[in-house]
Design an enzyme around this catalytic site. Structure first.
Site, PDB file in Angstrom:
ATOM      1  CE  LYS A 267      -3.268   2.582   2.963  1.00  0.00           C
ATOM      2  NZ  LYS A 267      -4.125   2.572   4.174  1.00  0.00           N
ATOM      3  CG  ASP A 272      -5.471   7.910   4.801  1.00  0.00           C
ATOM      4  OD1 ASP A 272      -6.373   8.577   4.253  1.00  0.00           O
ATOM      5  OD2 ASP A 272      -5.675   6.875   5.470  1.00  0.00           O
ATOM      6  CE  LYS A 279      -6.536   8.597   8.226  1.00  0.00           C
ATOM      7  NZ  LYS A 279      -7.241   7.486   8.916  1.00  0.00           N
ATOM      8  CG  ASP A 290      -1.912   5.120   5.057  1.00  0.00           C
ATOM      9  OD1 ASP A 290      -1.810   4.061   5.709  1.00  0.00           O
ATOM     10  OD2 ASP A 290      -2.977   5.492   4.529  1.00  0.00           O
ATOM     11  CG  ASP A 349      -9.910   7.532   6.845  1.00  0.00           C
ATOM     12  OD1 ASP A 349      -8.844   7.470   6.184  1.00  0.00           O
ATOM     13  OD2 ASP A 349      -9.948   7.732   8.073  1.00  0.00           O
ATOM     14  CD  GLU A 351      -6.689   5.268   2.583  1.00  0.00           C
ATOM     15  OE1 GLU A 351      -7.693   5.342   3.335  1.00  0.00           O
ATOM     16  OE2 GLU A 351      -5.546   5.027   3.016  1.00  0.00           O
ATOM     17  NE  ARG A 353     -11.152  -1.060   3.783  1.00  0.00           N
ATOM     18  CZ  ARG A 353     -11.749  -1.276   4.951  1.00  0.00           C
ATOM     19  NH1 ARG A 353     -12.922  -1.894   4.999  1.00  0.00           N
ATOM     20  NH2 ARG A 353     -11.190  -0.867   6.062  1.00  0.00           N
TER      21      ARG A 353
HETATM   22  N1  BES Z   1      -4.314   4.364   6.995  1.00  0.00           N
HETATM   23  C1  BES Z   1      -5.482   4.126   7.757  1.00  0.00           C
HETATM   24  C2  BES Z   1      -5.273   3.074   8.855  1.00  0.00           C
HETATM   25  C3  BES Z   1      -4.445   3.481  10.028  1.00  0.00           C
HETATM   26  C4  BES Z   1      -5.020   4.097  11.118  1.00  0.00           C
HETATM   27  C5  BES Z   1      -3.107   3.171  10.094  1.00  0.00           C
HETATM   28  C6  BES Z   1      -4.269   4.435  12.213  1.00  0.00           C
HETATM   29  C7  BES Z   1      -2.348   3.491  11.189  1.00  0.00           C
HETATM   30  C8  BES Z   1      -2.931   4.119  12.267  1.00  0.00           C
HETATM   31  C9  BES Z   1      -6.604   3.626   6.849  1.00  0.00           C
HETATM   32  O1  BES Z   1      -6.603   4.143   5.574  1.00  0.00           O
HETATM   33  C10 BES Z   1      -7.869   4.046   7.499  1.00  0.00           C
HETATM   34  O2  BES Z   1      -8.101   5.209   7.592  1.00  0.00           O
HETATM   35  N2  BES Z   1      -8.669   3.071   7.939  1.00  0.00           N
HETATM   36  C11 BES Z   1      -9.882   3.347   8.603  1.00  0.00           C
HETATM   37  C12 BES Z   1     -10.913   2.352   8.132  1.00  0.00           C
HETATM   38  C13 BES Z   1     -12.299   2.667   8.594  1.00  0.00           C
HETATM   39  C14 BES Z   1     -12.795   3.922   7.916  1.00  0.00           C
HETATM   40  C15 BES Z   1     -13.183   1.494   8.248  1.00  0.00           C
HETATM   41  C16 BES Z   1      -9.636   3.218  10.112  1.00  0.00           C
HETATM   42  O3  BES Z   1      -8.894   2.342  10.508  1.00  0.00           O
HETATM   43  O4  BES Z   1     -10.173   4.032  10.847  1.00  0.00           O
HETATM   44 ZN    ZN Z   2      -4.803   4.735   4.833  1.00  0.00          ZN
HETATM   45 MN    MN Z   3      -7.653   5.984   5.459  1.00  0.00          MN
END
Ligand code: BES
Ligand code: ZN
Ligand code: MN
Length: 496
Positions: A267, A272, A279, A290, A349, A351, A353
């Site tokens: 990835k 992000d 966020k 990220d 968010d 993104e 996947r």
């Molecule tokens: N890059 C983030 C995941 C992440 C969060 C990595 C905190 C490291 C620390 C990912 O893109 C994301 O935002 N995931 C969301 C998914 C949710 C919207 C289903 C998350 O984990 O909040």
């Molecule tokens: Zn992310």
């Molecule tokens: Mn995200």
């Protein structure tokens, strides 16, 4: 750093510094006791005063004792008498850190080692070398002040190793050098800020890697090519950004070994923001990490190329930013993936996947023996496992076990989460084939279940490195994980 082993007597070594272990209560390790006898008891007389009780990872630099060639001795606390791998590594890191603050250019290190069945001579060489690399890593910072002088340390000899085991230990060191350099490349890339490490920058790094190593071929798909591949999910994520997306294909072609490659997918979200599902500002800067999956994959490719492994390996890196803008995707938008599956984007968010599902589909054309993706995919994985284990999910239990075992050997641990079909059922959409989110519960696994929808017929595992790839807080920075795990995995697949 030049790293080698030594076989003979430590006291006779011609190094600037001899490094030996002291256990709790001031008890000398075997090499230290031999050194002490040679020096007429100078070390034990000193320890009797009780100034250095041998607590784990404490160090003390002594001026030379009599009748030794070396000009200094470094005492390193090793804690209790039973030496675990973890404690041994901590002592070694402490020793190297202390050495790096001196003007010693060479050192012979003879700490007490874990039992051979815990850590054989090959793994001793590899782990020690990886630990030395990690201890000497310096962030390539953008501070404008004068930099501290670079450490003088240039040569380390590890031992003692029995002469019959020297070849195994040296092989471990060679593998550790490649793995350590790979981890350093990962850390350098991931630590860079998002305004420097853009998708274009990552593509340039992949090209530079391919120029250095004759076994590597690189191809970078530009936006038009990505469109031609019908990667609608990847394009949906990048459409809010002013930075052009890139899809990096980096291939290591082996001179021998099986045709079917291992495909690694990383990835590469270089920042992000969350997009329209923005966020919270707290710690948002950490979302420059990220692209850690991409960085880990490039680090692993550097290792594979340096060792010229007899295994075909393909790295796929979809890379872009996730930004809000007038052109950004909105919650409720429906897009079509390269596989033809329609996806309702309920949360912009989620993104990672979306870019990965198109990359996993692209992996099919290589007819791979296995596909492993690496991604800082979910905050939920950090909640589930913390920073100590990478989360592993797979459609093939043997592959998951292989990765978990590699993590154990490499001391870069991973833990399997159950990817049963119920989780996939949570991704229902009223309007499209699939929704990109499924609520908070089991969030690491529902993300894995989303990816699993694109891997039918592939032997595939997903590694969620959101907790393990970097640390926040005072020591904020990339950890270089899980390059060591991948090194073990790929070496084994290559039959080494
Ligand atoms: N890059 C983030 C995941 C992440 C969060 C990595 C905190 C490291 C620390 C990912 O893109 C994301 O935002 N995931 C969301 C998914 C949710 C919207 C289903 C998350 O984990 O909040
Ligand atoms: Zn992310
Ligand atoms: Mn995200």
């Amino acid at each position: 750093m030049q790293i080698d082993i030594f076989t003979g007597n430590l006291a006779q070594r011609d190094a600037d510094c001899l490094v030996v272990g002291v256990h709790d209560g001031g008890e000398l390790c075997a090499a230290a006791a031999a050194l002490d006898r040679r020096a007429g008891g100078a070390i034990s007389r000193f320890l009797k005063r009780g100034d250095f009780p041998g607590r784990l990872a404490e160090t003390l630099l002594l001026p030379a004792a009599p009748r030794l060639k070396a000009t200094r001795i470094l005492l390193v606390g090793q804690g209790g008498k039973s030496v675990t791998r973890r404690n041994w590594r901590k002592a070694l890191v402490a020793a190297v850190t202390a050495l790096s603050r001196t003007r010693c250019a060479s050192a012979a290190v003879a700490l007490a080692r874990p039992e051979p069945r815990e850590l054989d001579d090959y793994l001793f060489g590899r782990s020690a070398t990886e630990a030395i690399h990690a201890a000497l890593y310096r962030v390539n910072d953008l501070k404008s002040g004068t930099k501290p002088a670079a450490p003088a340390l240039a040569r380390i000899a590890l031992g003692p190793v029995r002469p019959t085991r020297a070849a195994a230990a040296r092989r471990g060191i060679a593998h550790g050098q490649a793995s350590g350099k790979g981890a350093r490349l990962m850390r350098d890339l991931a630590n860079l800020p998002g305004n420097v490490c853009t998708p274009g920058y990552l593509a340039d790094q992949a090209r530079a890697l391919a120029e250095r190593h004759p076994s590597l071929r690189v191809r970078v798909l530009e936006e038009a090519d990505i469109r031609a591949e019908k990667m609608g999910c990847f394009l949906a994520v990048t459409q809010g950004s002013d930075q052009p997306p890139k899809f990096i294909v980096l291939e290591h072609k082996a001179k021998r070994g099986p045709r079917a490659p291992v495909v690694l997918v990383g990835k590469g979200i270089t920042f992000d923001t969350g997009g329209i599902s923005l966020k919270d500002p707290g710690a948002m800067d950490e979302m420059k990490f990220d692209m850690s999956g991409a960085a880990a994959v490039l680090g692993a490719m550097a290792m594979v190329a340096e060792l010229d492994l007899p295994l075909n390996v393909v790295a796929l890196v979809p890379t872009c930013e996730n930004m809000p803008s007038g052109r950004a995707i909105k919650p409720g938008d429906i897009v079509t993936s390269a596989a033809g599956t329609t996806v309702e984007i309920l949360n912009t968010d989620a993104e990672g996947r979306l870019i990965l599902c198109d990359a996993l589909h692209y992996a099919r054309r290589f007819k791979p023996q296995a596909v492993v993706d690496l991604a800082t995919l979910t905050g939920a994985c950090v909640i589930a496992l913390g920073m100590h284990h990478t989360g592993v999910m797979a459609n093939d239990d043997a592959l998951a076990r292989e990765l978990v075992d590699s993590g154990l050997r490499a001391d870069d641990r991973a833990w399997q989460l159950p990817l049963t079909e119920e989780y996939g059922e949570q991704l229902k959409s009223n309007f499209a084939d699939l929704a990109n989110v499924a609520g908070r519960d089991g969030g690491a696994i529902t993300a894995g279940a989303f990816l699993a929808r694109f891997t039918k017929g592939l032997r595939w595992a997903h590694m969620d490195i959101a907790g393990s790839a970097y640390v926040g807080g005072g020591a904020k920075g990339s950890t270089g994980r899980p390059v060591a795990l991948l090194t073990d995995f790929l070496l084994r697949r290559a039959g080494r």
